[in-house]
Design a protein around this motif. Structure first.
Motif, PDB file in Angstrom:
ATOM      1  N   SER A 256       0.816  -1.219   0.000  1.00 48.27           N
ATOM      2  CA  SER A 256       0.000   0.000   0.000  1.00 48.27           C
ATOM      3  C   SER A 256       0.847   1.266   0.000  1.00 48.27           C
ATOM      4  O   SER A 256       0.328   2.371  -0.187  1.00 48.27           O
ATOM      5  CB  SER A 256      -0.935   0.010   1.220  1.00 48.27           C
ATOM      6  OG  SER A 256      -0.194   0.052   2.423  1.00 48.27           O
ATOM      7  N   HIS A 257       2.162   1.142   0.203  1.00 55.62           N
ATOM      8  CA  HIS A 257       3.052   2.297   0.201  1.00 55.62           C
ATOM      9  C   HIS A 257       3.645   2.566  -1.183  1.00 55.62           C
ATOM     10  O   HIS A 257       4.421   3.512  -1.337  1.00 55.62           O
ATOM     11  CB  HIS A 257       4.188   2.089   1.203  1.00 55.62           C
ATOM     12  CG  HIS A 257       3.730   2.151   2.625  1.00 55.62           C
ATOM     13  ND1 HIS A 257       3.783   3.295   3.386  1.00 55.62           N
ATOM     14  CD2 HIS A 257       3.174   1.205   3.427  1.00 55.62           C
ATOM     15  CE1 HIS A 257       3.298   3.062   4.592  1.00 55.62           C
ATOM     16  NE2 HIS A 257       2.933   1.794   4.639  1.00 55.62           N
ATOM     17  N   PHE A 258       3.261   1.760  -2.164  1.00 55.94           N
ATOM     18  CA  PHE A 258       3.773   1.943  -3.527  1.00 55.94           C
ATOM     19  C   PHE A 258       2.653   2.435  -4.431  1.00 55.94           C
ATOM     20  O   PHE A 258       1.675   1.733  -4.675  1.00 55.94           O
ATOM     21  CB  PHE A 258       4.357   0.633  -4.049  1.00 55.94           C
ATOM     22  CG  PHE A 258       5.578   0.188  -3.287  1.00 55.94           C
ATOM     23  CD1 PHE A 258       6.834   0.654  -3.645  1.00 55.94           C
ATOM     24  CD2 PHE A 258       5.464  -0.650  -2.197  1.00 55.94           C
ATOM     25  CE1 PHE A 258       7.953   0.274  -2.929  1.00 55.94           C
ATOM     26  CE2 PHE A 258       6.582  -1.032  -1.471  1.00 55.94           C
ATOM     27  CZ  PHE A 258       7.831  -0.568  -1.839  1.00 55.94           C
ATOM     28  N   GLN A 259       2.826   3.663  -4.930  1.00 57.44           N
ATOM     29  CA  GLN A 259       1.798   4.240  -5.786  1.00 57.44           C
ATOM     30  C   GLN A 259       1.699   3.512  -7.123  1.00 57.44           C
ATOM     31  O   GLN A 259       0.613   3.379  -7.683  1.00 57.44           O
ATOM     32  CB  GLN A 259       2.090   5.724  -6.010  1.00 57.44           C
ATOM     33  CG  GLN A 259       1.987   6.558  -4.746  1.00 57.44           C
ATOM     34  CD  GLN A 259       2.183   8.038  -5.006  1.00 57.44           C
ATOM     35  OE1 GLN A 259       2.538   8.457  -6.120  1.00 57.44           O
ATOM     36  NE2 GLN A 259       1.963   8.855  -3.992  1.00 57.44           N
ATOM     37  N   HIS A 260       2.832   3.058  -7.622  1.00 54.16           N
ATOM     38  CA  HIS A 260       2.855   2.317  -8.887  1.00 54.16           C
ATOM     39  C   HIS A 260       3.752   1.097  -8.728  1.00 54.16           C
ATOM     40  O   HIS A 260       4.825   1.179  -8.123  1.00 54.16           O
ATOM     41  CB  HIS A 260       3.371   3.184 -10.033  1.00 54.16           C
ATOM     42  CG  HIS A 260       2.562   4.429 -10.254  1.00 54.16           C
ATOM     43  ND1 HIS A 260       2.753   5.587  -9.524  1.00 54.16           N
ATOM     44  CD2 HIS A 260       1.555   4.700 -11.130  1.00 54.16           C
ATOM     45  CE1 HIS A 260       1.901   6.507  -9.927  1.00 54.16           C
ATOM     46  NE2 HIS A 260       1.177   6.009 -10.898  1.00 54.16           N
ATOM     47  N   VAL A 261       3.312  -0.015  -9.296  1.00 57.94           N
ATOM     48  CA  VAL A 261       4.050  -1.282  -9.215  1.00 57.94           C
ATOM     49  C   VAL A 261       4.194  -1.833 -10.628  1.00 57.94           C
ATOM     50  O   VAL A 261       3.196  -2.145 -11.287  1.00 57.94           O
ATOM     51  CB  VAL A 261       3.317  -2.310  -8.327  1.00 57.94           C
ATOM     52  CG1 VAL A 261       4.121  -3.608  -8.262  1.00 57.94           C
ATOM     53  CG2 VAL A 261       3.066  -1.746  -6.937  1.00 57.94           C
ATOM     54  N   GLN A 262       5.420  -1.926 -11.095  1.00 59.61           N
ATOM     55  CA  GLN A 262       5.698  -2.478 -12.425  1.00 59.61           C
ATOM     56  C   GLN A 262       6.566  -3.718 -12.268  1.00 59.61           C
ATOM     57  O   GLN A 262       7.517  -3.722 -11.494  1.00 59.61           O
ATOM     58  CB  GLN A 262       6.433  -1.444 -13.279  1.00 59.61           C
ATOM     59  CG  GLN A 262       6.856  -1.967 -14.654  1.00 59.61           C
ATOM     60  CD  GLN A 262       7.443  -0.880 -15.541  1.00 59.61           C
ATOM     61  OE1 GLN A 262       6.750  -0.296 -16.355  1.00 59.61           O
ATOM     62  NE2 GLN A 262       8.726  -0.594 -15.382  1.00 59.61           N
ATOM     63  N   PHE A 263       6.228  -4.771 -13.002  1.00 51.07           N
ATOM     64  CA  PHE A 263       7.037  -5.988 -12.886  1.00 51.07           C
ATOM     65  C   PHE A 263       6.999  -6.822 -14.147  1.00 51.07           C
ATOM     66  O   PHE A 263       6.023  -6.826 -14.905  1.00 51.07           O
ATOM     67  CB  PHE A 263       6.606  -6.837 -11.687  1.00 51.07           C
ATOM     68  CG  PHE A 263       5.165  -7.266 -11.683  1.00 51.07           C
ATOM     69  CD1 PHE A 263       4.775  -8.501 -12.187  1.00 51.07           C
ATOM     70  CD2 PHE A 263       4.184  -6.440 -11.145  1.00 51.07           C
ATOM     71  CE1 PHE A 263       3.452  -8.901 -12.164  1.00 51.07           C
ATOM     72  CE2 PHE A 263       2.842  -6.836 -11.115  1.00 51.07           C
ATOM     73  CZ  PHE A 263       2.476  -8.070 -11.615  1.00 51.07           C
ATOM     74  N   ALA A 264       8.097  -7.534 -14.359  1.00 50.55           N
ATOM     75  CA  ALA A 264       8.185  -8.537 -15.416  1.00 50.55           C
ATOM     76  C   ALA A 264       7.770  -9.876 -14.824  1.00 50.55           C
ATOM     77  O   ALA A 264       7.718 -10.044 -13.604  1.00 50.55           O
ATOM     78  CB  ALA A 264       9.607  -8.618 -15.948  1.00 50.55           C
ATOM     79  N   THR A 265       7.492 -10.836 -15.678  1.00 56.71           N
ATOM     80  CA  THR A 265       7.137 -12.184 -15.219  1.00 56.71           C
ATOM     81  C   THR A 265       7.925 -13.197 -16.044  1.00 56.71           C
ATOM     82  O   THR A 265       8.030 -13.054 -17.259  1.00 56.71           O
ATOM     83  CB  THR A 265       5.630 -12.457 -15.386  1.00 56.71           C
ATOM     84  OG1 THR A 265       4.896 -11.381 -14.802  1.00 56.71           O
ATOM     85  CG2 THR A 265       5.228 -13.759 -14.719  1.00 56.71           C
ATOM     86  N   HIS A 266       8.464 -14.206 -15.374  1.00 61.98           N
ATOM     87  CA  HIS A 266       9.238 -15.253 -16.056  1.00 61.98           C
ATOM     88  C   HIS A 266       8.643 -16.619 -15.713  1.00 61.98           C
ATOM     89  O   HIS A 266       9.238 -17.390 -14.955  1.00 61.98           O
ATOM     90  CB  HIS A 266      10.705 -15.179 -15.636  1.00 61.98           C
ATOM     91  CG  HIS A 266      11.348 -13.857 -15.921  1.00 61.98           C
ATOM     92  ND1 HIS A 266      11.290 -12.796 -15.050  1.00 61.98           N
ATOM     93  CD2 HIS A 266      12.061 -13.421 -16.989  1.00 61.98           C
ATOM     94  CE1 HIS A 266      11.944 -11.768 -15.568  1.00 61.98           C
ATOM     95  NE2 HIS A 266      12.419 -12.117 -16.747  1.00 61.98           N
ATOM     96  N   PRO A 267       7.475 -16.940 -16.251  1.00 62.72           N
ATOM     97  CA  PRO A 267       6.761 -18.156 -15.836  1.00 62.72           C
ATOM     98  C   PRO A 267       7.363 -19.464 -16.342  1.00 62.72           C
ATOM     99  O   PRO A 267       6.941 -20.537 -15.900  1.00 62.72           O
ATOM    100  CB  PRO A 267       5.358 -17.949 -16.416  1.00 62.72           C
ATOM    101  CG  PRO A 267       5.602 -17.120 -17.644  1.00 62.72           C
ATOM    102  CD  PRO A 267       6.727 -16.193 -17.269  1.00 62.72           C
ATOM    103  N   LEU A 268       8.329 -19.405 -17.245  1.00 60.62           N
ATOM    104  CA  LEU A 268       8.867 -20.634 -17.835  1.00 60.62           C
ATOM    105  C   LEU A 268      10.206 -21.069 -17.232  1.00 60.62           C
ATOM    106  O   LEU A 268      10.796 -22.036 -17.705  1.00 60.62           O
ATOM    107  CB  LEU A 268       9.017 -20.467 -19.354  1.00 60.62           C
ATOM    108  CG  LEU A 268       7.727 -20.127 -20.125  1.00 60.62           C
ATOM    109  CD1 LEU A 268       8.014 -20.038 -21.617  1.00 60.62           C
ATOM    110  CD2 LEU A 268       6.630 -21.141 -19.845  1.00 60.62           C
ATOM    111  N   LEU A 269      10.677 -20.369 -16.211  1.00 66.09           N
ATOM    112  CA  LEU A 269      11.923 -20.768 -15.564  1.00 66.09           C
ATOM    113  C   LEU A 269      11.749 -22.136 -14.913  1.00 66.09           C
ATOM    114  O   LEU A 269      10.796 -22.364 -14.161  1.00 66.09           O
ATOM    115  CB  LEU A 269      12.333 -19.729 -14.515  1.00 66.09           C
ATOM    116  CG  LEU A 269      12.709 -18.356 -15.083  1.00 66.09           C
ATOM    117  CD1 LEU A 269      12.990 -17.370 -13.967  1.00 66.09           C
ATOM    118  CD2 LEU A 269      13.910 -18.465 -16.010  1.00 66.09           C
TER     119      LEU A 269
END
Length: 323
Positions: A256-269
């Motif tokens: 809740s302290h992060f106004q924006h959250v950006q992330f990549a995803t690596h589902p095939l590792l």
């Protein structure tokens, strides 16, 4: 006998020269190997490799970002019936959504949305970049938006060394030579890719010669002072560690302290435990506090906290229905 002595002397001189060359070659070869090993693993750990070196940024934050109450409130971890339903739908649609999201994101210049999207950033903004890699994302956002504080975490020593050189003249950039996870740990890995940019502990890569340190996400955020202020953006791209970081932020209430959250995803590792199920659960829990701004499912996405005004939903990666 006398005619053989010059030949014997010449033979001994020749052997001596060969032996000398061999020693020289062997020594230089060892130096080259040592240099290559040094380049691969990077420099030795320094004080910025220790979490005890992390200082609070509260004094550098403008009053409008500060919180009167520095406590954090963990949310409920149990999914509602509705959230379970959408989680299961997400799991069922994985193959199609992953293919569709990846194709869209890597098509043309679409991938650079991770740089250009964040027009809300200003000279007063604070950005946390987990998985700095070669600094491409950091450099693009710093050049475009000039955030007041840009914190980069990079555990691969060879990459960290390059980041240090790249941003040595920029006082607003703070670098730490470690990563984040659910708990403190040290791994020995092989550095993979160009300069280590594809190194991951989730590919069966453990057992190498290069150190990789990670610290508990909550502990790091507390040392940074995050419970006492808002962070404009956290961007996470760390070859599989995104799951542990997001799960920890959500479970602790720090999300809740992060106004924006950006992330990549690596589902095939290959060594990543239940990536699809975890991604789909994170989607439901993150939706409690944030709303999607752009999304290429199982690839890259950004969420904005619900109370932030003038939000706009873009690039919603809907599943293509079969006709």
């Amino acid at each position: 006998m006398s005619s053989r002595k010059p030949k014997l002397v010449l033979l001994l001189v020749g052997l001596s020269v060969v032996f000398s060359v061999w020693l020289t070659w062997g020594g230089s070869r060892k130096e080259v190997q040592d240099e290559m090993r040094s380049d691969q693993c990077g420099d030795n750990f320094t004080e910025v490799s220790e979490i005890t070196f992390v200082k609070s940024l509260l004094a550098k934050r403008a009053p409008k970002f500060r919180k009167e109450d520095c406590s954090i409130s963990p949310g409920t971890q149990k999914l509602t019936a509705r959230e379970i339903y959408f989680k299961e739908k997400c799991i069922q649609n994985f193959k199609l959504d992953h293919a569709h999201g990846s194709d869209q994101f890597w098509s043309g210049d679409t991938q650079y949305i991770r740089h250009t999207h964040h027009k809300y950033l200003t000279s007063q903004s604070l950005v946390l970049d987990v998985g700095g890699n070669k600094g491409e994302d950091a450099d693009a956002m710093i050049q475009a938006f000039h955030p007041g504080i840009y914190v980069i975490l990079e555990p691969i020593n060879s990459l960290f060394t390059k980041l240090t050189d790249k941003f040595k003249s920029q006082d607003n950039v703070i670098l730490y030579n470690f990563g984040l996870a659910a708990k403190d740990d040290t791994f020995f890995v092989n550095v993979v890719g160009h300069g280590g940019d594809a190194t991951s502990v989730f590919t069966g890569n453990k057992g190498g010669k290069c150190n990789l340190k990670v610290y508990n996400t909550t502990q790091f955020m507390q040392r940074l002072g995050v419970p006492c202020y808002d962070v404009d953006l956290i961007t996470i791209n760390c070859e599989g560690c995104e799951f542990e970081i997001l799960e920890t932020l959500i479970a602790s209430g720090l999300i809740s302290h992060f106004q924006h959250v950006q992330f990549a995803t690596h589902p095939l590792l290959t060594r990543l435990e239940k990536p699809v199920e975890r991604y789909c659960e994170i989607q439901q829990k993150l939706a409690r506090t944030h709303i999607i701004e752009y999304q290429y499912k199982f690839c890259w996405e950004t969420w904005k906290r619900k109370d932030i005004k003038r939000y706009q939903i873009k690039h919603w990666n809907l599943r293509v229905k079969k006709k």
